[in-house]
Design an enzyme around this catalytic site. Structure first.
Site, mmCIF file in Angstrom:
data_model
loop_
_atom_site.group_PDB
_atom_site.id
_atom_site.type_symbol
_atom_site.label_atom_id
_atom_site.label_comp_id
_atom_site.label_asym_id
_atom_site.label_seq_id
_atom_site.Cartn_x
_atom_site.Cartn_y
_atom_site.Cartn_z
ATOM 1 N N GLY A 177 12.191 5.171 -11.489
ATOM 2 C CA GLY A 177 12.465 5.357 -12.910
ATOM 3 C C GLY A 177 13.831 4.800 -13.299
ATOM 4 C CB THR A 178 17.081 4.815 -11.532
ATOM 5 O OG1 THR A 178 17.149 6.247 -11.440
ATOM 6 C CG2 THR A 178 18.471 4.250 -11.727
ATOM 7 C CG ASN A 216 15.948 15.376 -16.952
ATOM 8 O OD1 ASN A 216 16.170 14.826 -18.031
ATOM 9 N ND2 ASN A 216 16.896 15.595 -16.070
ATOM 10 C CD GLN A 276 10.963 15.117 -15.006
ATOM 11 O OE1 GLN A 276 9.939 15.747 -14.700
ATOM 12 N NE2 GLN A 276 11.910 14.862 -14.113
ATOM 13 C CB SER A 312 9.588 7.779 -11.638
ATOM 14 O OG SER A 312 9.981 8.000 -10.306
ATOM 15 C CB CYS A 318 26.175 14.161 -11.959
ATOM 16 S SG CYS A 318 25.367 14.308 -13.538
HETATM 17 N N1 PLP Z 1 14.471 9.902 -16.076
HETATM 18 C C1 PLP Z 1 14.235 11.217 -15.996
HETATM 19 C C2 PLP Z 1 13.952 11.993 -17.234
HETATM 20 C C3 PLP Z 1 14.280 11.852 -14.756
HETATM 21 O O1 PLP Z 1 14.046 13.174 -14.686
HETATM 22 C C4 PLP Z 1 14.562 11.085 -13.609
HETATM 23 C C5 PLP Z 1 14.684 11.729 -12.286
HETATM 24 O O2 PLP Z 1 15.030 12.884 -12.175
HETATM 25 C C6 PLP Z 1 14.768 9.705 -13.743
HETATM 26 C C7 PLP Z 1 14.713 9.156 -14.996
HETATM 27 C C8 PLP Z 1 15.047 8.838 -12.567
HETATM 28 O O3 PLP Z 1 13.869 8.565 -11.853
HETATM 29 P P1 PLP Z 1 13.936 8.045 -10.343
HETATM 30 O O4 PLP Z 1 14.327 9.207 -9.499
HETATM 31 O O5 PLP Z 1 12.553 7.551 -10.057
HETATM 32 O O6 PLP Z 1 14.934 6.954 -10.310
#
Ligand code: PLP
Length: 382
Positions: A69-70, A152, A182, A198, A324
């Protein structure tokens, strides 16, 4: 062990793990190669793309596989703005909601360094984007808006279709990117220009994600090289991850209602149990209104991370939300944006569920929490 941290990651579905293993051990070829097993593998990848596309209500040619997802979020934000004509690059407005995940927030802060006028769209006390605030922040030079589908930390669900109309009516040149990490499979598909998903949040292995990019939306590739993913994302295709992702998605699609009902029942049961304790506050939407798999609760007079550690000793795994910021008092960016501060922020715990959880686990967890909360409150500062 009771695992209530499924928004962080999920256990891989056995069938998905078997699929990954098959593609690692037997069909391990590089799908870009010319011999017949590789060509067959390429066809398998195409059908996996079709599965993801079906769930996103789009064409397979609009789905690009990524590593997570990142990566999908970074590609969407940087790629869309880097694709602008050079006279527009580094200028104009970018809007993100005030409660975005760091994988949207940090790229947005980098875009600010590059000259964009980056503004945060406020949310209400449940974590939902305010449509009025969004409207008032849209300008003719707004290039990109990024708003998450499901938050999230609080489980708030944004009405993306309504926000899409507001954006297109008030800033026709702006693209809408949605972080659907999510929400994918759990909420109906929505109107937008780009949508991130993701695999590991949905019982696929880590290392696979996807980005939907609507036809005609220009996004500059982030990774250059061998031209995989139609030139959008170079790098040898992660066939085991992609095939396992499709397997997990198929499983979820086949049991969608059953999984949803089971997850919601666990959330309701845990909340009912916890509501019997004194000084407990719900952070986020009312139980039936938010995402079924996320519950955020504050235990007043208790530090969230102290409770988390105590529960972890007993084999109950939860989260304080934003990892974080976990150690800095009063620094949870998401809860701050929701107006949740002080003791209530300090005492916040996020529980997140999957269909592997049971109502019995909710009862056991609630009992453990009650014991620990009562114990920790004895040391409460007065
Ligand atoms: N976006 C949201 C809302 C998330 O909750 C997360 C992961 O916790 C991500 C993006 C990042 O996804 P990934 O862990 O696949 O990089």
């Amino acid at each position: 062990m009771i695992y209530f941290d499924n928004s962080a990651t999920t256990a891989v579905l056995p069938r998905a793990a078997e699929t990954a293993q098959k593609y690692m051990r037997e069909q391990f070829f590089n799908p870009a190669a010319a011999y017949s097993p590789a060509v067959k593998l390429e066809r398998d990848i195409s059908s996996a793309r079709g599965v993801i596309a079906r769930e996103l209500s789009c064409e397979p040619s609009e789905v690009f596989f990524t590593s997570c997802g990142t990566e999908s979020n970074n590609t969407a934000l940087f790629g869309a703005l880097h694709a602008l004509p050079s006279n527009l690059r580094g200028r104009g407005r970018v809007l993100i909601s005030a409660v975005e995940h760091p994988s949207v927030y940090e790229p947005a802060m980098e875009l600010r360094e590059q000259g964009y006028d980056v503004q945060l769209v406020p949310v209400d006390n449940t974590g939902r984007v305010s449509a009025e605030a969004l409207k008032s922040l849209l300008t003719p030079d707004t290039r990109l808006v990024s708003i998450m589908h499901v938050n999230n930390e609080s489980g708030a669900i944004n009405d993306i279709d309504a926000l899409y109309s507001i954006i297109k009516n008030n800033a026709p040149d702006a693209l809408l990117h949605v972080d659907g990490v999510q929400a994918f499979m759990k909420e109906p598909s929505v109107k937008c220009d780009m949508y991130s998903v993701s695999g590991h949040k949905l019982h696929a292995p880590k290392g696979v994600g996807a980005l939907y990019v609507g036809k005609g939306v220009r996004v500059r590739p982030y990774l250059l090289g061998g031209g995989q993913e139609s030139g959008f994302r170079s790098g040898t295709t992660n066939a085991p991850g992609i095939m396992a992702f499709a397997e997990a998605v198929e499983d979820f699609a086949a049991h969608r209602q059953e999984y949803h009902d089971r997850i919601l029942a666990v959330k309701k049961r845990l909340f009912d149990d916890l509501s019997r304790l004194r000084d407990v506050r719900l952070n986020g939407p009312e139980i039936g209104e938010g995402a079924a798999h996320i519950l955020n609760v504050s235990f007043m007079g208790v530090r969230g991370e102290v409770l988390l550690n105590a529960l972890s000793e007993k084999g109950l795994y939860v989260s304080t939300g934003s990892a974080c910021a976990a150690h800095k008092r009063g620094r949870n960016r998401i809860l701050n944006a929701m107006g949740i501060t002080g003791d209530r922020q300090d005492g916040a715990i996020r529980f997140s569920f999957s269909h592997f959880n049971t109502e019995g686990e909710a009862d056991t967890a609630a009992q453990m929490i009650e014991e620990q909360v009562n114990f920790l409150r004895r040391f409460r500062r007065r």
